[in-house]
Design an enzyme around this catalytic site. Structure first.
Site, PDB file in Angstrom:
ATOM      1  N   THR A  14      58.051 111.046 -48.275  1.00  0.00           N
ATOM      2  CA  THR A  14      58.899 110.554 -47.176  1.00  0.00           C
ATOM      3  C   THR A  14      59.856 111.628 -46.678  1.00  0.00           C
ATOM      4  O   THR A  14      60.252 111.621 -45.519  1.00  0.00           O
ATOM      5  CB  THR A  14      59.686 109.315 -47.655  1.00  0.00           C
ATOM      6  N   TYR A  27      56.114 104.200 -41.109  1.00  0.00           N
ATOM      7  CA  TYR A  27      56.106 105.655 -40.996  1.00  0.00           C
ATOM      8  C   TYR A  27      54.934 106.195 -41.799  1.00  0.00           C
ATOM      9  O   TYR A  27      54.313 105.472 -42.580  1.00  0.00           O
ATOM     10  CB  TYR A  27      57.421 106.258 -41.517  1.00  0.00           C
ATOM     11  N   THR A  93      58.788 109.852 -53.477  1.00  0.00           N
ATOM     12  CA  THR A  93      59.609 109.241 -54.524  1.00  0.00           C
ATOM     13  C   THR A  93      58.826 108.281 -55.415  1.00  0.00           C
ATOM     14  O   THR A  93      59.240 107.993 -56.526  1.00  0.00           O
ATOM     15  CB  THR A  93      60.808 108.485 -53.904  1.00  0.00           C
ATOM     16  N   ASP A  94      57.674 107.778 -54.921  1.00  0.00           N
ATOM     17  CA  ASP A  94      56.956 106.744 -55.683  1.00  0.00           C
ATOM     18  C   ASP A  94      56.562 107.229 -57.078  1.00  0.00           C
ATOM     19  O   ASP A  94      56.631 106.464 -58.047  1.00  0.00           O
ATOM     20  CB  ASP A  94      55.678 106.309 -54.935  1.00  0.00           C
ATOM     21  N   LYS A 166      62.359 105.435 -60.432  1.00  0.00           N
ATOM     22  CA  LYS A 166      62.656 104.791 -59.158  1.00  0.00           C
ATOM     23  C   LYS A 166      62.919 103.326 -59.446  1.00  0.00           C
ATOM     24  O   LYS A 166      62.093 102.652 -60.070  1.00  0.00           O
ATOM     25  CB  LYS A 166      61.472 104.958 -58.211  1.00  0.00           C
ATOM     26  N   GLU A 284      59.307  91.936 -82.521  1.00  0.00           N
ATOM     27  CA  GLU A 284      58.553  90.670 -82.559  1.00  0.00           C
ATOM     28  C   GLU A 284      57.075  90.917 -82.838  1.00  0.00           C
ATOM     29  O   GLU A 284      56.359  90.003 -83.211  1.00  0.00           O
ATOM     30  CB  GLU A 284      58.708  89.931 -81.234  1.00  0.00           C
TER      31      GLU A 284
HETATM   32  N1  ASP Z   1      55.266 106.535 -50.587  1.00  0.00           N
HETATM   33  C1  ASP Z   1      56.185 107.628 -50.424  1.00  0.00           C
HETATM   34  C2  ASP Z   1      55.785 108.712 -51.411  1.00  0.00           C
HETATM   35  O1  ASP Z   1      55.945 108.518 -52.589  1.00  0.00           O
HETATM   36  C3  ASP Z   1      57.578 107.151 -50.662  1.00  0.00           C
HETATM   37  C4  ASP Z   1      58.652 108.197 -50.664  1.00  0.00           C
HETATM   38  O2  ASP Z   1      58.426 109.384 -50.641  1.00  0.00           O
HETATM   39  O3  ASP Z   1      59.843 107.793 -50.687  1.00  0.00           O
HETATM   40  O4  ASP Z   1      55.302 109.716 -50.986  1.00  0.00           O
END
Ligand code: ASP
Length: 328
Positions: A14, A27, A93-94, A166, A284
């Site tokens: 992103t 996007y 970020t994923d 995340k 457990e």
């Molecule tokens: N789907 C995107 C990625 O991981 C999300 C992001 O970058 O925030 O490339």
């Protein structure tokens, strides 16, 4: 004195994303070239020299062995190059926690390696990418960033790869750390470390593998039966991470099927589908009797990375796998 040189490895995400409209939700990740991003950041007049090297232009949901292998090779070369002071990786970020943890486990910690992303595409109103990148530059060029392993910079906050995850799908403040919270607070013009470097004198925990084995994460849910475990074994999984309920629990039929997997030489790690907290041995579930491994502080995504590296280095015995999850 010449400006510090930082290598910037681009993978997309992103931070390089472009939106249909500045105010809309949809996007595409990885649309903007690394050169264009670097040109924008140079416009801020920062006193570092940035050396861009594109690796990919993809959403990090599509990242895998090919990009990991390329990133690792580039960082090893940069570590050996006396002209390069540090490395920045622009990344979605994923799966940032997975790439960061994989590299952290397989690189010597010396020179700073800083991963950075964004929650909003570059051309969205209120985009966070350029600020995060400026922050990453601040971190990667700081002498005190040495010997901390791979770090993730998001939203004025620095996390160690071993802690970061995340924790929100779209909030700007999406990243959390466990068991440690942030290790520093950063802005483009300030940086406050909360503790001294924690990896001084340590080396990579694993050699870079030739390939990574198939290891699956199975999320437990109320009422599931043994069929998903059997299916995973049927497709040749070499290890299974259960994202269990609570402290890594699963229905008895599932535990019994996983015990059969262990008897067939497939290591099983119990982690939790809960956001945060330890999964300890024999709470457990009788791990001693089942011959399971407890993930301790690692969530499912990081557990899978560690288990893949262990299996790739020939470690499958439950005691040895447990020792690695205990951090030994
Ligand atoms: N789907 C995107 C990625 O991981 C999300 C992001 O970058 O925030 O490339």
């Amino acid at each position: 004195m010449s400006a510090q040189k930082l290598l910037v490895l681009g993978t997309g995400g992103t931070i390089a994303g472009s939106a249909a409209t500045a105010t809309g939700q949809s996007y595409a990740a990885g649309e903007i070239s690394l050169d264009a991003m670097i040109a924008d950041i140079r416009g801020l007049g920062l006193t570092v020299e940035l050396v861009p090297k594109p690796i990919a232009r993809i959403g990090s949901q599509d990242i895998g062995w090919e990009q990991w292998d390329a990133l690792h090779g580039e960082i090893i070369a940069a570590q050996a190059d006396p002209d390069i002071a540090g490395v920045i990786i622009t990344h979605g970020t994923d799966t940032a926690e997975e790439t960061a943890f994989l590299l952290d486990l397989t690189l010597d910690p010396g020179k700073p390696v800083v991963m950075v992303g964004a929650m909003r595409p570059a051309d969205a109103v209120g985009s966070d990418g350029m600020r995060n990148l400026a922050n990453a530059i601040r971190v990667a060029s700081d002498p005190k960033a040495q010997d901390r392993g791979v770090m993730v910079v998001m939203g004025d906050t620095v996390f160690a790869a071993s802690d970061v995850r995340k924790a929100a799908t779209s909030n700007i403040d999406a990243f959390k750390g466990y068991p440690r919270g942030p290790i520093a607070r950063v802005t483009p013009s300030s940086l406050d470390w909360f503790a001294p470097a924690h990896r001084v004198g340590s080396t990579a925990r694993f050699q870079w593998p030739e390939a990574l084995p198939r290891v699956a994460i199975l999320t437990a849910g109320a009422g599931i039966d043994a069929m998903p475990v059997k299916a995973l074994l049927g497709i040749g999984c070499k290890g299974i991470v259960i994202a269990g309920m609570g402290q890594g629990n699963a229905p008895r039929v599932v535990l019994d099927a996983l015990a059969e997997a262990v008897r067939d030489g497939v290591p099983v790690v119990r982690s939790s589908r809960v956001d945060e907290g330890m999964v300890d041995r024999n709470v457990e579930v009788d791990d001693d009797a089942y011959v399971f491994v407890a993930a301790r502080a690692l969530g499912p995504a990081k557990s899978r990375i560690l288990l893949m590296l262990l299996i790739a280095s020939g470690v499958t015995d439950a005691k040895a796998v447990q020792a690695a999850f205990d951090g030994d």
